[in-house]
Design an enzyme around this catalytic site. Structure first.
Site, PDB file in Angstrom:
ATOM      1  CG  HIS A 148      -2.441   0.042   1.259  1.00 37.18           C
ATOM      2  ND1 HIS A 148      -3.165  -0.891  -0.079  1.00 37.18           N
ATOM      3  CD2 HIS A 148      -3.297   0.774   1.100  1.00 37.18           C
ATOM      4  CE1 HIS A 148      -3.981  -1.019  -0.164  1.00 37.18           C
ATOM      5  NE2 HIS A 148      -4.326   0.673   0.267  1.00 37.18           N
ATOM      6  CE1 TYR A 169      -4.841   4.414  -0.434  1.00 38.54           C
ATOM      7  CE2 TYR A 169      -7.199   5.104   1.259  1.00 38.54           C
ATOM      8  CZ  TYR A 169      -6.947   4.260   0.449  1.00 38.54           C
ATOM      9  OH  TYR A 169      -6.585   3.309   1.013  1.00 38.54           O
TER      10      TYR A 169
END
Length: 298
Positions: free
Chosen positions: A244, A279
């Site tokens: 990720h 994010y």
């Protein structure tokens, strides 16, 4: 009815009614099974219909000694969802977690890598090894397309639309999107697919799966984590990274180079742009540059 029957019915509800992926359903189920283990260890015999707020509070208190506030908040959220389902199905009239407060966790910014760090990570791959070309193609795809690890391991050859410059990605809830794929990423995928993957004894059912392990089966998510962790150790990267991290870096580098948030949202496959905002990892210097460049009073 015992807990296992309720759990199985809940899993069916999550899969059929809400269209959640197996990984997400497993995470929801894990929280309930953890509660069941607590009841068993403390000789508490009670069904999901009859369990009280006090018993749930005892469980949350015991969990708080073992996990951080973020994990604790996730467990509370998962259990709230389960008991909300029981209310929806008329098994209960109240949610025993309704008055239980979720611990404050703050807003955690994700770790990112610099472009140089990503280049070093990929350069550390031993291309003379049997899996070298595969690993390079996978990391280039993770970073070059901003994929989730689950999306990477389930990527099919039939999802490659190189003539159009896109990959077809199946994301959370089986929702599909098309993500642009750059020439460099295409090149490394093509090398692996045409010259290395063909040497494998591909198992039945995985003929269309792009990235395979040495036995010709689909790779596990855990294997991708291991590959990246080993490369980080090899270059002595003093950061805790995961697949990720490459996705976070993809979004951050796009934003820092002028991409708009809506485009990044579409490429990442986020339902809400609020998720995309979490994010991307912005520093104050970049925000000042945005203000000076784009605001009429800048």
């Amino acid at each position: 009815m015992n807990w296992s029957i309720f759990i199985r019915n809940y899993q069916s509800y999550l899969r059929i009614e809400r269209g959640l992926s197996k990984n997400t359903i497993d995470n929801y189920t894990f929280d309930i099974e953890r509660l069941c283990l607590f009841l068993e260890e403390n000789a508490i015999t009670v069904s999901p219909i009859k369990i009280s707020e006090e018993t749930i509070q005892q469980f949350i208190y015991s969990v708080s000694k073992e996990v951080n506030p973020r994990s604790q908040a996730r467990i509370i959220s998962g259990l709230k969802s389960f008991f909300s389902y029981l209310i929806f199905e008329d098994y209960r009239t109240n949610n025993p977690l309704e008055l239980i407060e979720t611990p404050k966790t703050g807003r955690k910014l994700p770790d990112t890598l610099s472009i140089d760090e990503i280049d070093s990570l990929i350069a550390a791959i031993d291309l003379d090894s049997n899996e070298g070309e595969r690993n390079r193609a996978m990391l280039e795809t993770l970073y070059g397309c901003g994929l989730r690890v689950s999306e990477l391991v389930s990527l099919k050859i039939s999802d490659l639309f190189f003539d159009e410059g896109f990959l077809k990605i199946t994301g959370k809830g089986h929702k599909q999107r098309f993500v642009p794929v750059g020439n460099l990423t295409q090149k490394y995928i093509q090398i692996y697919k045409d010259y290395k993957r063909t040497d494998l004894n591909i198992k039945k059912g995985h003929e269309d799966t792009l990235f395979l392990n040495r036995r010709g089966n689909q790779l596990s998510r855990a294997m991708i984590f291991t590959i990246i962790k080993d490369l980080a150790a090899k270059i002595e990267l003093n950061k805790s990274i995961s697949p990720h991290t490459l996705r976070h870096s993809f979004a951050t580098h796009l934003l820092e180079n002028g991409a708009d948030l809506r485009s990044i949202q579409l490429m990442l496959g986020h339902e809400s742009i609020t998720t995309t905002e979490i994010y991307v990892h912005l520093d104050r210097k970049f925000l000042r540059e945005v203000m000076n460049t784009f605001h009429p009073r800048g």
